[in-house]
Design a protein around this motif. Structure first.
Motif, short mmCIF file in Angstrom:
data_model
loop_
_atom_site.label_atom_id
_atom_site.label_comp_id
_atom_site.label_asym_id
_atom_site.label_seq_id
_atom_site.Cartn_x
_atom_site.Cartn_y
_atom_site.Cartn_z
N ALA A 1 0.81 -1.22 0.00
CA ALA A 1 0.00 0.00 0.00
C ALA A 1 0.85 1.27 0.00
O ALA A 1 0.49 2.26 -0.64
N ALA B 1 2.43 5.14 -4.33
CA ALA B 1 1.29 5.33 -5.23
C ALA B 1 0.16 4.44 -4.77
O ALA B 1 0.38 3.40 -4.13
N LEU C 1 -3.25 1.93 -5.21
CA LEU C 1 -3.36 0.64 -5.89
C LEU C 1 -4.16 0.73 -7.18
O LEU C 1 -4.08 -0.15 -8.03
N GLY C 2 -4.94 1.76 -7.33
CA GLY C 2 -5.76 1.88 -8.54
C GLY C 2 -5.54 3.23 -9.21
O GLY C 2 -5.07 4.18 -8.59
N ASP C 3 -5.86 3.31 -10.50
CA ASP C 3 -5.71 4.56 -11.25
C ASP C 3 -6.89 4.69 -12.20
O ASP C 3 -6.77 4.43 -13.39
N GLY C 4 -8.00 5.06 -11.66
CA GLY C 4 -9.22 5.11 -12.45
C GLY C 4 -9.46 6.43 -13.15
O GLY C 4 -10.53 6.65 -13.72
N ASP C 5 -8.48 7.32 -13.12
CA ASP C 5 -8.70 8.62 -13.76
C ASP C 5 -7.96 8.69 -15.08
O ASP C 5 -7.69 9.75 -15.57
N ARG D 1 -7.18 -1.67 -13.33
CA ARG D 1 -6.39 -0.57 -13.89
C ARG D 1 -5.52 0.05 -12.81
O ARG D 1 -6.00 0.68 -11.88
N THR D 2 -4.23 -0.15 -12.92
CA THR D 2 -3.28 0.48 -12.01
C THR D 2 -2.01 0.80 -12.77
O THR D 2 -1.61 0.06 -13.67
#
Lengths: 204, 566
Positions: free
Chosen positions: A193, A198, A200-204, B91-92
């Motif tokens: 974590a 950074a 764990l997710g990058d939904g943008d 998505r990561t």
């Protein structure tokens, strides 16, 4: 069967050596030696693995009233770089005796020759000449011997080094992976974590 | 003439490593003419490169594969791209990802159908797949979800996307890794070293990035046209130029900077040599001044359009805006008409913040391509240097005193000086940073503690005989081999050492990332933490269809056309 790149070979065997407890500088030499052998189509991984698994031990050098330095018996991982150091220090011919495995020494000498551009002559357990990282003749091995004499002199600039590859046995490659994985820190939820900085997710 | 000679004597030449290789300054780096993307753009332009889309097999939703080819330096290369459905929960940007929106390989030559089938089985797996010597680069990218959908929706309706929304992100996709040099079976760098068209650093990686950008544009076009065949329009050239390619970068870049001292020296030495050549110019012609004024205005607009959520970086950007305005006021007052105008300007700017200082260093090179661009070919190195075993320990101690005085001053008895440790996790071998006092794994730390190792070496050397050779010393201390070799290497390559304690509490890895990324040509640094950043590459750069005709340097310090220049 995996055919690793030379960079993969060097890194895997370096990390395997580290994982087995060899110091960083020695591990780096082992990695390069394995890759140099693999570039010629030889089993650098096998040679490095055999050397890595040898027990460590002290190395000493002595002269017996003549110009010849004697090193060993000692493991190739330590005696090899030490012998090459004495050679390049201009201390004259070096006689080195290995406790057991010695194939890796061809790789250590080959890599050193590539780095320095020197012509290195080995005579004994392995007999060969290497100039600027290139073999000048086919290596001859004498299975009855564990020692060899090293001499060196400046060589001619060499062509680019070979870029061949060698497929190690799956067992050896896996063995090296297991050793190298000893350098990895076990995963934890907190490390996952926060350790990389950074989410764990990058939904943008 | 006398005034020129007098001033010339004041020129100090290259900036010293003790000034340049400090984390805070490295963390203010900007791309220059010598940045690898800039070098690539000039080369593609010189060679009149034409990109051909050889294959396009996509579903209406944009899933499938594509191949783009070009010839550079007499060799053909192909970007093989795969586009996949990616569930949102997968998505990561992290290395720990196992699936991506798109995956890529740069193929050496023209791939056959069999090659494509082999790549289709392996490239989407990334680290879990196996490449061959025919592949030079492996990469992947995820969509910027909001912007990608906005762009596709606008195009489908028959409109170009909103510029303001475009500029908030600046790219349709973010790469999350660009692997080369033998990783996962790829060709070793030695295979392409010296190949025409690829001299210098990271050129195949930059070529891949530039082609991926092109693919992302085509993919948005394709989905929009498939969604609304009757109304859809394609991205205009202006909009395409406005869209670069993003990148998300973490700690993996930092160890590279420490473990490749000769290479890093070659990069910095080239940049500093370029800067010194410019500083030493006795006059600036009217043309030179005009070029500088133009790029300064662009830099001002660039800074005006650069906003990030990170409060620390935003403070730096505000200071940069103020400083650049001051520099323009100074040059507008005629300062560049004086002898040694660039030296004078840089001295005057030394009162500015680090961001403005480093930005200005990049700007003053812009009028002088003929003077500095040749240095790009020097930004590479051969085999690592072998240690010198004949060196006496007294000489080794001298190098330590000279090159590592900064390291010898650190008190490693203070907990803050050993506060952090770098490590590689067994979790997909992701590089991470931990706090020594409260996290497990410090015994397996990655040895980036150069200053501490140098102190240990110094103590060992002082316990030995000064007349002893390094060879004799290492026979007794094989554990010191690595650091001895490094100290000797740095004596010959002084820009290869970062002169700060990388395990201290004050170390911010983000500074290391920006330093390296600036050499790549990255802009719009957008830190997400002290160890993670997003950046933009190729924004404003010539498009694949125009590279043969475009000015390859005009996109330096690119800013949206409507960004304020005041």
């Amino acid at each position: 069967m995996i055919t690793p790149s030379l960079n993969e070979t060097a890194r895997r065997m370096r990390d395997a050596a580290r994982g087995a407890g060899w110091p960083d500088g020695i591990a780096t030499e082992i990695g390069h030696a394995a890759a140099w052998l693999a570039a010629l189509g030889a089993d650098g991984v096998g040679a490095a693995l055999a050397a890595i698994k040898e027990p460590s031990g002290p190395v000493d050098a002595r002269q017996n009233g003549d110009a010849l330095w004697h090193i060993g018996p000692a493991p190739v991982a330590l005696a090899g770089p030490a012998a090459l150091d004495l050679l390049f220090a201009g201390e004259g011919p070096v006689h080195v005796t290995f406790t057991d495995h010695r194939t890796l020494f061809l790789g250590l000498a080959g890599w050193a020759s590539a780095q320095t551009g020197y012509r290195i002559r080995l005579e004994g357990a392995i007999t060969v000449q290497i100039e600027a990282g290139h073999l000048l003749n086919a290596p001859h091995t004498d299975p009855t011997r564990r020692d060899l004499v090293l001499t060196a002199r400046p060589g001619l600039p060499g062509a680019p080094l070979p870029c061949g590859r060698h497929a190690p046995s799956p067992e050896a490659w896996e063995d090296a992976l297991q050793l190298s994985s000893r350098t990895l820190v076990p995963a934890t939820a907190a490390s996952r974590a926060f350790g990389a900085g950074a989410g764990l997710g990058d939904g943008d | 003439m006398d005034d020129l000679i007098q001033n010339s004597a004041q020129t100090e030449g290259l900036r010293p490593p003790a000034l340049v290789m400090r984390l805070a300054r490295m963390g203010a780096s900007f791309p220059t003419r010598l940045s690898f993307l800039r070098v690539l753009m000039r080369r593609l332009n010189e060679e009149q490169v034409r990109v051909t889309r050889r294959l396009w097999e996509m579903t209406p939703d944009g899933y499938g594969r594509a191949v783009y080819t070009l010839t550079l330096g007499g060799h053909s290369y192909a970007l093989v791209a795969f586009s996949h459905h990616l569930p949102p929960e997968d998505r990561t940007d992290r290395v720990i990802a196992e699936r991506w929106d798109t995956t890529y390989a740069l193929f050496d030559g023209l791939p056959t159908p069999d090659d494509l089938d082999r790549l289709a089985e392996n490239v989407p797996l990334q680290e879990a797949g196996r490449m061959s010597q025919r592949e030079l680069v492996l990469s992947r990218a995820n969509r910027s979800v909001r912007l990608f959908e906005h762009v596709v929706s606008a195009l489908a309706r028959g409109n170009q996307p909103e510029p303001k929304i475009l500029d908030q992100t600046g790219y349709l996709m973010r790469t999350t890794a660009v692997y080369g040099n033998g990783k996962f079976g790829l060709a070793d760098r030695a295979v392409i070293a010296g190949r025409p068209g690829l001299q210098g650093a990271f050129q195949v990686e930059m070529l891949t990035i530039w082609l991926i950008r092109h693919f992302t544009h085509d993919l948005a076009d394709h989905i929009a046209h498939a969604r609304a065949p009757g109304t859809a329009v394609s991205l205009s050239a202006d909009t395409r130029r406005r869209l670069g390619i993003g990148n998300a970068t973490g700690l993996g870049m930092a160890p590279f900077l420490v473990t490749h001292p000769e290479l890093i020296h070659s990069w910095v030495h080239a940049r500093e040599t370029a800067l010194a050549r410019v500083r030493a110019l006795p006059r600036a012609s009217a043309q030179d001044r005009a070029v500088f004024a133009d790029v300064l205005n662009r830099a001002i607009a660039h800074a005006a359009s650069w906003s990030v959520p990170d409060p620390v970086q935003m403070d730096h950007i505000r200071e940069l805006r103020t400083d650049l305005a001051g520099i323009r006021a100074l040059t507008d007052s005629g300062s560049l008409h004086a002898p040694y105008p660039w030296e004078g300007l840089l001295i005057a700017a030394s009162a500015c913040g680090l961001e403005a200082q480093e930005c200005l260093n990049a700007l003053v090179m812009e009028p002088y391509g003929a003077l500095v661009d040749d240095l790009a070919d020097e930004m590479q190195c051969g085999l690592p240097m072998r240690l010198d075993p004949s060196m006496r320990l007294s000489d080794l101690a001298g190098i330590i005193r000279h090159e590592y005085a900064w390291a010898l001053k650190i008190d490693f008895g203070q907990p803050d000086e050993t506060y952090q440790f770098w490590y590689v996790s067994e979790d997909k071998s992701e590089p991470r940073l931990g706090v020594r006092s409260r996290e497990p794994g410090a015994e397996l730390e990655t040895r980036l503690d150069i200053a501490r190792q140098v102190q240990e070496l110094s103590h060992a050397v002082h316990r030995a005989q000064p007349a002893d050779s390094v060879a004799a010393f290492l026979m007794r201390h094989p554990d010191q081999r690595h650091i001895v070799e490094r100290v000797q290497t740095i004596a010959a390559h002084p820009y290869g050492e970062i002169r700060d304690n990388l395990i201290g509490r004050a170390c911010l890895p983000i500074d290391l990332l920006r330093f390296k990324l600036a050499f790549f040509g990255a802009t719009r640094f957008d830190p997400k933490s002290d160890r993670w950043t997003r950046i933009t590459l190729c924004q404003g750069a010539p498009l694949a269809g125009e590279i043969a005709q475009a000015d390859p340097d005009e996109w330096a310090f690119w800013a949206p056309p409507d960004a304020g220049a005041a």
